[in-house]
Design a protein around this motif. Structure first.
Motif, PDB file in Angstrom:
ATOM      1  N   ILE A  57      76.635 -12.713  43.283  1.00 49.44           N
ATOM      2  CA  ILE A  57      76.796 -13.529  42.077  1.00 49.44           C
ATOM      3  C   ILE A  57      76.591 -15.003  42.408  1.00 49.44           C
ATOM      4  O   ILE A  57      75.880 -15.729  41.699  1.00 49.44           O
ATOM      5  CB  ILE A  57      78.186 -13.309  41.449  1.00 49.44           C
ATOM      6  N   ALA A  58      77.219 -15.452  43.497  1.00 47.85           N
ATOM      7  CA  ALA A  58      77.115 -16.868  43.883  1.00 47.85           C
ATOM      8  C   ALA A  58      75.672 -17.253  44.175  1.00 47.85           C
ATOM      9  O   ALA A  58      75.196 -18.311  43.735  1.00 47.85           O
ATOM     10  CB  ALA A  58      78.007 -17.138  45.092  1.00 47.85           C
ATOM     11  N   LEU A  59      74.965 -16.405  44.914  1.00 53.99           N
ATOM     12  CA  LEU A  59      73.580 -16.724  45.259  1.00 53.99           C
ATOM     13  C   LEU A  59      72.682 -16.721  44.034  1.00 53.99           C
ATOM     14  O   LEU A  59      71.850 -17.629  43.855  1.00 53.99           O
ATOM     15  CB  LEU A  59      73.061 -15.714  46.294  1.00 53.99           C
ATOM     16  N   SER A 114      73.887 -30.767  45.175  1.00 56.87           N
ATOM     17  CA  SER A 114      74.194 -29.530  45.899  1.00 56.87           C
ATOM     18  C   SER A 114      75.675 -29.175  45.759  1.00 56.87           C
ATOM     19  O   SER A 114      76.031 -27.998  45.665  1.00 56.87           O
ATOM     20  CB  SER A 114      73.804 -29.670  47.374  1.00 56.87           C
ATOM     21  N   THR A 115      76.534 -30.191  45.719  1.00 64.12           N
ATOM     22  CA  THR A 115      77.955 -29.930  45.478  1.00 64.12           C
ATOM     23  C   THR A 115      78.155 -29.369  44.074  1.00 64.12           C
ATOM     24  O   THR A 115      78.943 -28.436  43.869  1.00 64.12           O
ATOM     25  CB  THR A 115      78.784 -31.212  45.663  1.00 64.12           C
ATOM     26  N   ASN A 116      77.458 -29.918  43.097  1.00 64.86           N
ATOM     27  CA  ASN A 116      77.545 -29.386  41.735  1.00 64.86           C
ATOM     28  C   ASN A 116      77.125 -27.921  41.676  1.00 64.86           C
ATOM     29  O   ASN A 116      77.741 -27.103  40.980  1.00 64.86           O
ATOM     30  CB  ASN A 116      76.656 -30.206  40.795  1.00 64.86           C
ATOM     31  N   ILE A 117      76.050 -27.595  42.398  1.00 64.22           N
ATOM     32  CA  ILE A 117      75.562 -26.213  42.409  1.00 64.22           C
ATOM     33  C   ILE A 117      76.597 -25.299  43.048  1.00 64.22           C
ATOM     34  O   ILE A 117      76.824 -24.171  42.577  1.00 64.22           O
ATOM     35  CB  ILE A 117      74.212 -26.135  43.138  1.00 64.22           C
ATOM     36  N   LEU A 118      77.230 -25.738  44.126  1.00 63.18           N
ATOM     37  CA  LEU A 118      78.275 -24.938  44.769  1.00 63.18           C
ATOM     38  C   LEU A 118      79.433 -24.692  43.805  1.00 63.18           C
ATOM     39  O   LEU A 118      79.944 -23.563  43.715  1.00 63.18           O
ATOM     40  CB  LEU A 118      78.778 -25.662  46.025  1.00 63.18           C
ATOM     41  N   ILE A 119      79.862 -25.722  43.089  1.00 67.06           N
ATOM     42  CA  ILE A 119      80.942 -25.564  42.105  1.00 67.06           C
ATOM     43  C   ILE A 119      80.532 -24.545  41.044  1.00 67.06           C
ATOM     44  O   ILE A 119      81.333 -23.688  40.632  1.00 67.06           O
ATOM     45  CB  ILE A 119      81.281 -26.920  41.465  1.00 67.06           C
ATOM     46  N   HIS A 120      79.282 -24.611  40.604  1.00 70.79           N
ATOM     47  CA  HIS A 120      78.791 -23.670  39.595  1.00 70.79           C
ATOM     48  C   HIS A 120      78.834 -22.235  40.123  1.00 70.79           C
ATOM     49  O   HIS A 120      79.235 -21.313  39.392  1.00 70.79           O
ATOM     50  CB  HIS A 120      77.358 -24.052  39.214  1.00 70.79           C
ATOM     51  N   ALA A 121      78.432 -22.048  41.372  1.00 67.52           N
ATOM     52  CA  ALA A 121      78.458 -20.708  41.964  1.00 67.52           C
ATOM     53  C   ALA A 121      79.886 -20.170  42.056  1.00 67.52           C
ATOM     54  O   ALA A 121      80.145 -18.998  41.756  1.00 67.52           O
ATOM     55  CB  ALA A 121      77.807 -20.742  43.342  1.00 67.52           C
ATOM     56  N   LEU A 122      80.817 -21.017  42.476  1.00 67.24           N
ATOM     57  CA  LEU A 122      82.224 -20.593  42.558  1.00 67.24           C
ATOM     58  C   LEU A 122      82.775 -20.244  41.184  1.00 67.24           C
ATOM     59  O   LEU A 122      83.539 -19.277  41.031  1.00 67.24           O
ATOM     60  CB  LEU A 122      83.065 -21.708  43.195  1.00 67.24           C
ATOM     61  N   THR A 123      82.395 -21.016  40.175  1.00 63.66           N
ATOM     62  CA  THR A 123      82.868 -20.729  38.819  1.00 63.66           C
ATOM     63  C   THR A 123      82.327 -19.399  38.328  1.00 63.66           C
ATOM     64  O   THR A 123      83.039 -18.642  37.649  1.00 63.66           O
ATOM     65  CB  THR A 123      82.444 -21.858  37.858  1.00 63.66           C
ATOM     66  N   LEU A 151      77.942 -10.415  32.445  1.00 64.49           N
ATOM     67  CA  LEU A 151      78.393 -11.510  31.584  1.00 64.49           C
ATOM     68  C   LEU A 151      78.484 -12.826  32.359  1.00 64.49           C
ATOM     69  O   LEU A 151      78.094 -13.886  31.856  1.00 64.49           O
ATOM     70  CB  LEU A 151      79.749 -11.173  30.965  1.00 64.49           C
ATOM     71  N   SER A 152      79.018 -12.750  33.569  1.00 61.49           N
ATOM     72  CA  SER A 152      79.143 -13.982  34.355  1.00 61.49           C
ATOM     73  C   SER A 152      77.773 -14.541  34.721  1.00 61.49           C
ATOM     74  O   SER A 152      77.567 -15.766  34.721  1.00 61.49           O
ATOM     75  CB  SER A 152      79.969 -13.730  35.622  1.00 61.49           C
ATOM     76  N   THR A 187      82.338 -29.586  34.923  1.00 59.07           N
ATOM     77  CA  THR A 187      82.202 -28.302  35.617  1.00 59.07           C
ATOM     78  C   THR A 187      83.422 -27.985  36.483  1.00 59.07           C
ATOM     79  O   THR A 187      83.833 -26.833  36.579  1.00 59.07           O
ATOM     80  CB  THR A 187      80.921 -28.280  36.463  1.00 59.07           C
ATOM     81  N   LEU A 188      83.993 -29.001  37.121  1.00 57.05           N
ATOM     82  CA  LEU A 188      85.223 -28.768  37.881  1.00 57.05           C
ATOM     83  C   LEU A 188      86.367 -28.379  36.945  1.00 57.05           C
ATOM     84  O   LEU A 188      87.173 -27.495  37.258  1.00 57.05           O
ATOM     85  CB  LEU A 188      85.613 -30.020  38.668  1.00 57.05           C
ATOM     86  N   GLY A 189      86.438 -29.035  35.788  1.00 56.35           N
ATOM     87  CA  GLY A 189      87.453 -28.673  34.809  1.00 56.35           C
ATOM     88  C   GLY A 189      87.308 -27.229  34.378  1.00 56.35           C
ATOM     89  O   GLY A 189      88.307 -26.490  34.266  1.00 56.35           O
ATOM     90  N   THR A 190      86.069 -26.789  34.150  1.00 55.66           N
ATOM     91  CA  THR A 190      85.835 -25.393  33.763  1.00 55.66           C
ATOM     92  C   THR A 190      86.275 -24.434  34.862  1.00 55.66           C
ATOM     93  O   THR A 190      86.888 -23.393  34.581  1.00 55.66           O
ATOM     94  CB  THR A 190      84.350 -25.174  33.442  1.00 55.66           C
TER      95      THR A 190
END
Length: 627
Positions: free
Chosen positions: A19-21, A97-106, A135-136, A158-161
């Protein structure tokens, strides 16, 4: 030999990794790109995040420094500082790249939440697992996410989400424990903790109780094995809802309502509420038909609704929104997942589509709301598959096909963020009435050719872009101001050009961008552009007559007019504004008086001192009256 726990954990970790990738890789098409729009004041020009040493004191200084974006966003600000520290400079790719990592974790956390939600709603375990993954991924791969993930400053959103999803997951697990007759205290404490952390990312995380209420109204039904607990839940949520309505009616509305236009806006509270029905329908259209051509990033072109039929789409949009809310309420017991999705979508817009005088539309406001939309649409598709007796293999093929379409649209849109030129061209193409889009393209062409200097090889292209902005976005001044500067550089500016600009300055709505735009004349003149002195003085006079100029900007204008234009008499109105706002202990008036004496203008120096003394005496009188 692996233990039973290990055997069950490894597949889950593998699924989470997949999912993360899948969630992360398509966004790499937008690297490295550049900082855009609000990234400039919040990151590029923000010295507070430029962390040089990694130690406790430095991190505390970053977290407590005043921020232009808001005082409750310390966690994202800290992560910006860490990105700067690890890259050693303002590297857009490092921040993105940090934003993308946060998105993957979410996306992983969201799959976990969806799985628990589907199980609670009675979906079979095997189907729930793969439906949660689908769905995710539908949420993670939607093209609308590009402007949340690759727009660096929206890390606040995105961090808030991420922490809101974790809070909802913890709350749901606690409530499932209640349904099974167990204590859910740990889960509730974790939910509160995650909510507090989310509040440290962005203020709209305050809506977590609204999302929890939506869960109770649909899937959970305020149920618990302990009848007394179920009763307390109903009463508690009822009391909280009444308290929320009271706070809204007695605090929020009185403090934010404007019968006339909001300061620096061209719409009132009523007009904003009318417009938001159109905006919400636009968001739903972008979600349901996820074509990148529907997502222009800039929305300054969006005109407010002046009445129920101005434009005519206002009333139909209101009816659509009302119908969906009523539908969610009526179907909350029969179609709980569909209703929950709609309630989460509209609940996520309770702040941004209300009476606070924010800009009318931004795509990143759908970052959490998209969770609800995906859930509602997924529920409808699942019901349609059952009604049509669709075989499992066909459902899988359709699901994979839809995810592939989403991914393809995301990659296409992310590629427009890969370079400043691609972003500028795409923005102007998708929003041809956007002043911000044309101004961005103009600035790119100008900077690519070496800036506002004679002989810039990109000067003609920059003038073309600014000319389009001046023509197609008559509500905006930035392009028109820059057009005057560039045509002066090229040597073909005319009195008719200046007359059109002065007329625009007299009539345009003075939002915060238009208030700042004419000040750019002084910047370019100081850098050697031979702008017409009288036209600049006329523009500054019109600006000061139409809107109050901040004391610092007023003093800066005064110095420019006095020193660069050699017009100390015409500088005086601007100096008097700055002196009138100065602290009594500020040496600025005395320094200014000395400078005027050096220019052999003791009369103007005396006037400055008289004004400073009068301001000081008025302040003393006010203090004595207060005592």
């Amino acid at each position: 030999m692996p233990t039973p726990i290990g055997r069950s954990l490894l597949p889950r970790l593998f699924i989470a990794l997949v999912i993360a990738l899948v969630a992360a890789l398509p966004f790499t098409a937008g690297l490295p790109g550049d900082f855009v729009f609000d990234d400039i004041p919040s990151i590029v020009n923000n010295d507070a995040i430029k962390l040089q040493e990694l130690n406790g004191e430095s991190l505390v200084n970053v977290a407590t420094a005043p921020q232009i974006s808001g005082s409750l966003r310390a966690l994202p600000t800290l992560t910006f500082a860490l990105d700067f520290w690890r890259s050693g400079h303002l590297d857009p790719a490092a921040f993105k790249s940090t934003n993308i990592l946060i998105h993957a974790l979410t996306a992983c956390a969201l799959a976990w939440f969806f799985h628990a939600l589907l199980l609670t709603a009675g979906v079979k375990a095997g189907r729930a697992r793969w439906a949660a993954v689908a769905l995710s991924l539908a949420w993670a791969l939607h093209p609308l996410q590009v402007s949340s993930v690759l727009y660096v400053v929206q890390r606040m959103q995105t961090l808030g989400t991420l922490f809101l999803v974790l809070a909802l997951l913890a709350y749901l697990q606690a409530r499932r424990a209640h349904l099974a007759g167990r204590s859910g205290r740990t889960g509730l404490l974790a939910a509160v903790l995650m909510w507090v952390v989310a509040m440290g990312c962005k203020e709209d995380s305050v809506l977590f109780p609204v999302y929890a209420l939506a869960l109770e109204l649909t899937v959970l039904g305020f149920g618990a094995a302990d009848v007394a607990l179920a009763r307390r839940l109903r009463r508690g949520y009822l009391a909280a809802s009444v308290a929320g309505i009271v706070v809204y009616a007695l605090i929020l509305v009185p403090n934010y309502w404007h019968w006339e236009a909001y300061p620096a806006r061209d719409f009132s509270s009523i007009e904003r509420l009318l417009t938001q029905a159109r905006v919400l329908c636009m968001y739903l259209w972008q979600i349901i038909v996820p074509m990148p051509s529907h997502m222009p990033f800039y929305y300054d072109w969006l005109q407010p609704s002046r009445g129920l039929l101005q434009p005519w789409t206002t009333l139909p949009s209101m009816l659509v929104v009302l119908a969906l809310v009523v539908l969610a309420w009526r179907l909350r017991a029969r179609w709980p997942l569909f209703s929950l999705g709609l309630l989460l979508f509209f609940g996520a817009h309770l702040i941004t589509s209300n009476v606070i005088g924010l800009e009318l539309a931004f795509e990143h406001r759908n970052h959490f709301a998209l969770i609800g939309a995906v859930l509602a649409l997924g529920s409808l598709l699942a019901r349609a598959a059952v009604a049509l007796r669709m075989p499992t293999w066909a459902q899988v093929v359709i699901c994979v096909g839809m995810l592939s379409v989403l991914c393809g649209g995301l990659v296409l849109r992310a590629r427009d963020w890969a370079t400043p030129y691609a972003f500028a061209v795409a923005s102007a193409k998708l929003a041809p009435s956007s002043g911000r889009a044309w101004f961005g393209l103009c600035l790119f062409q100008l900077e690519a050719g070496g800036g506002a200097v004679a002989g810039n090889p990109k000067l003609d292209q920059a003038i073309d872009a600014c000319g389009r902005g001046a023509q197609d976005a008559p509500y905006a001044l930035n392009s028109f101001v820059t057009l005057m500067v560039l045509k002066t550089l090229r040597g073909d500016v005319t009195s008719e050009d200046w007359a059109r600009f002065q007329q625009r300055l007299e009539t345009v709505n003075m939002n915060w961008e238009n208030r700042r735009a004419p000040l750019a004349f002084s910047h370019h003149a100081r850098n050697g552009v031979a702008l017409d002195k009288q036209q600049m003085l006329k523009a500054f006079a019109t600006l000061s007559r139409r809107v109050p100029i901040a004391p610092f900007n007023s003093a800066s204008l005064g110095y420019f007019i006095m020193n660069d234009l050699d017009e100390p008499d015409q500088a005086m109105p601007y100096f008097l504004v700055a002196v009138g706002s100065a602290n009594p202990l500020d040496p600025f008036p005395w320094r200014l008086a000395d400078e005027l004496r050096e220019k052999n203008r003791p009369d103007l120096a005396a006037e400055i001192m008289r004004h400073a003394s009068a301001t000081r005496d008025a302040g003393d009188t006010a203090v004595q009256a207060g005592d």
